[in-house]
Motif scaffolding. Structure first.
Motif, PDB file in Angstrom:
ATOM      1  N   TRP A   1      -4.352   5.290   2.758  1.00  0.00           N
ATOM      2  CA  TRP A   1      -3.464   4.360   2.058  1.00  0.00           C
ATOM      3  C   TRP A   1      -4.238   3.718   0.907  1.00  0.00           C
TER       4      TRP A   1
ATOM      5  N   ASN B   1      -4.260   0.731  -2.398  1.00  0.00           N
ATOM      6  CA  ASN B   1      -3.785  -0.574  -2.827  1.00  0.00           C
ATOM      7  C   ASN B   1      -2.886  -0.468  -4.061  1.00  0.00           C
TER       8      ASN B   1
ATOM      9  N   TYR C   1      -9.436  -4.701  -3.574  1.00  0.00           N
ATOM     10  CA  TYR C   1      -8.649  -5.623  -2.756  1.00  0.00           C
ATOM     11  C   TYR C   1      -9.095  -7.053  -3.031  1.00  0.00           C
TER      12      TYR C   1
ATOM     13  N   GLU D   1       0.841  -1.186   0.000  1.00  0.00           N
ATOM     14  CA  GLU D   1       0.000   0.000   0.000  1.00  0.00           C
ATOM     15  C   GLU D   1       0.882   1.245   0.000  1.00  0.00           C
TER      16      GLU D   1
ATOM     17  N   TYR E   1      -9.436   2.100  -0.555  1.00  0.00           N
ATOM     18  CA  TYR E   1      -8.417   2.630   0.349  1.00  0.00           C
ATOM     19  C   TYR E   1      -8.673   2.201   1.785  1.00  0.00           C
TER      20      TYR E   1
END
Length: 306
Positions: free
Chosen positions: A281, A283, A295, A243, A273
């Motif tokens: 953060w 991906n 994800y 990340e 995120y």
């Protein structure tokens, strides 16, 4: 002393006026995103308004030119077109970028949503279960962003793409260029069935960018950190992914707009995120076609801070 007066436009025919108005509009449409590419991103309450302000600035420029001497719009239009043609030959800001920037503004303001992931990171951001210590330690030990091979590889490929947007997005263009190169070239290769092997970034570079999800995560985080990014690795059930730290809410909005603009195909509908205490953060998994992609799963059991 004689005062300066605008040119009397009554002498122009209807056809001439239509021509001047059309060229004025086309010049405005081409000039605005080009000016915008040299201005910093401006976000207000989640709205990206820098391109709108560039349109206003371009309108003022075109209006002043028309007020001084209307036929000036013809050479100005030709000049702007010529700059775009020269830029196309030198791989810089072109007609494609103009269209892409307008699309990016619309998507960033209206169509693209953020998709915050709810998982253990939201409750226990530094939790690492004891039986996973070996994996966490093994991966952390292989990350080396000070290695000269890693640094030289990263600098080289951080310059491959998006240089025409550097004035606007700065270091973000370098991070996203490096991501694009690594993810477009990385090939998945299984480890031995008996042992889990963690390759250093230098090893993965030297073997032609082949490896498994652990190797990709080590490579991506080492390379990005070697050019100034802040990264971490997230371990989920059956997988690991890196990340990239975006910053606070406003910096995340700028990163989101950069991704929408620089990765236009397919159109970005959601940015995935993690966020905790105002830190965002996104991906950078090799399974995602762009930064902030979906994800693989949200069964997070460990977080490797770097």
């Amino acid at each position: 002393m004689r005062s300066i007066m605008a040119i009397d436009e009554s002498k122009y025919t209807v056809v001439q006026n239509i021509l001047f108005n059309t060229l004025s509009l086309l010049t405005l449409l081409l000039l605005a995103p080009y000016i915008n590419s040299f201005t910093p991103p401006l976000v207000a309450n989640g709205w990206h308004i820098d391109l709108l302000l560039a349109v206003v600035a371009s309108f003022i420029v075109v209006y002043v030119l028309r007020w001084i001497f209307r036929p000036l719009i013809i050479p100005i239009f030709l000049l702007v077109c010529s700059v775009m043609v020269v830029n196309k030959l030198s791989d810089r800001y072109t007609f494609y970028n103009v269209l892409n920037d307008y699309k990016g503004m619309v998507q960033g303001n209206l169509n693209t949503k953020g998709s915050k992931q709810l998982d253990i990171l939201s409750l226990y951001p530094r939790r690492v279960e004891s039986y996973r210590d070996k994996t966490v330690r093994g991966m952390r030990e292989k990350i080396n962003f000070q290695d000269s091979v890693v640094r030289n590889f990263s600098v080289k490929h951080s310059l491959d793409y998006y240089d025409e947007y550097f004035y606007k997005y700065g270091k973000i263009t370098r991070f996203l260029s490096l991501f694009r190169f690594i993810n477009s070239q990385f090939k998945y290769v299984l480890d031995s069935r008996r042992d889990e092997y963690f390759a250093t970034a230098q090893e993965t570079i030297q073997n032609g960018l082949g490896g498994d999800c652990d190797d990709h995560s080590i490579l991506m985080t080492s390379c990005l950190q070697s050019i100034g990014a802040r990264c971490r690795i997230v371990l989920v059930k059956g997988h690991a992914y890196p990340e990239l730290y975006c910053g606070d809410k406003e910096e995340f909005e700028i990163m989101k707009q950069a991704i929408i603009t620089l990765f236009p195909k397919p159109a970005v509908k959601e940015i995935y995120y993690h966020e905790l205490k105002g830190e965002y953060w996104i991906n950078l998994d090799y399974t995602a076609r762009r930064p902030g992609g979906p994800y693989m799963n949200d069964k997070v059991y460990a977080l490797i801070e770097l």
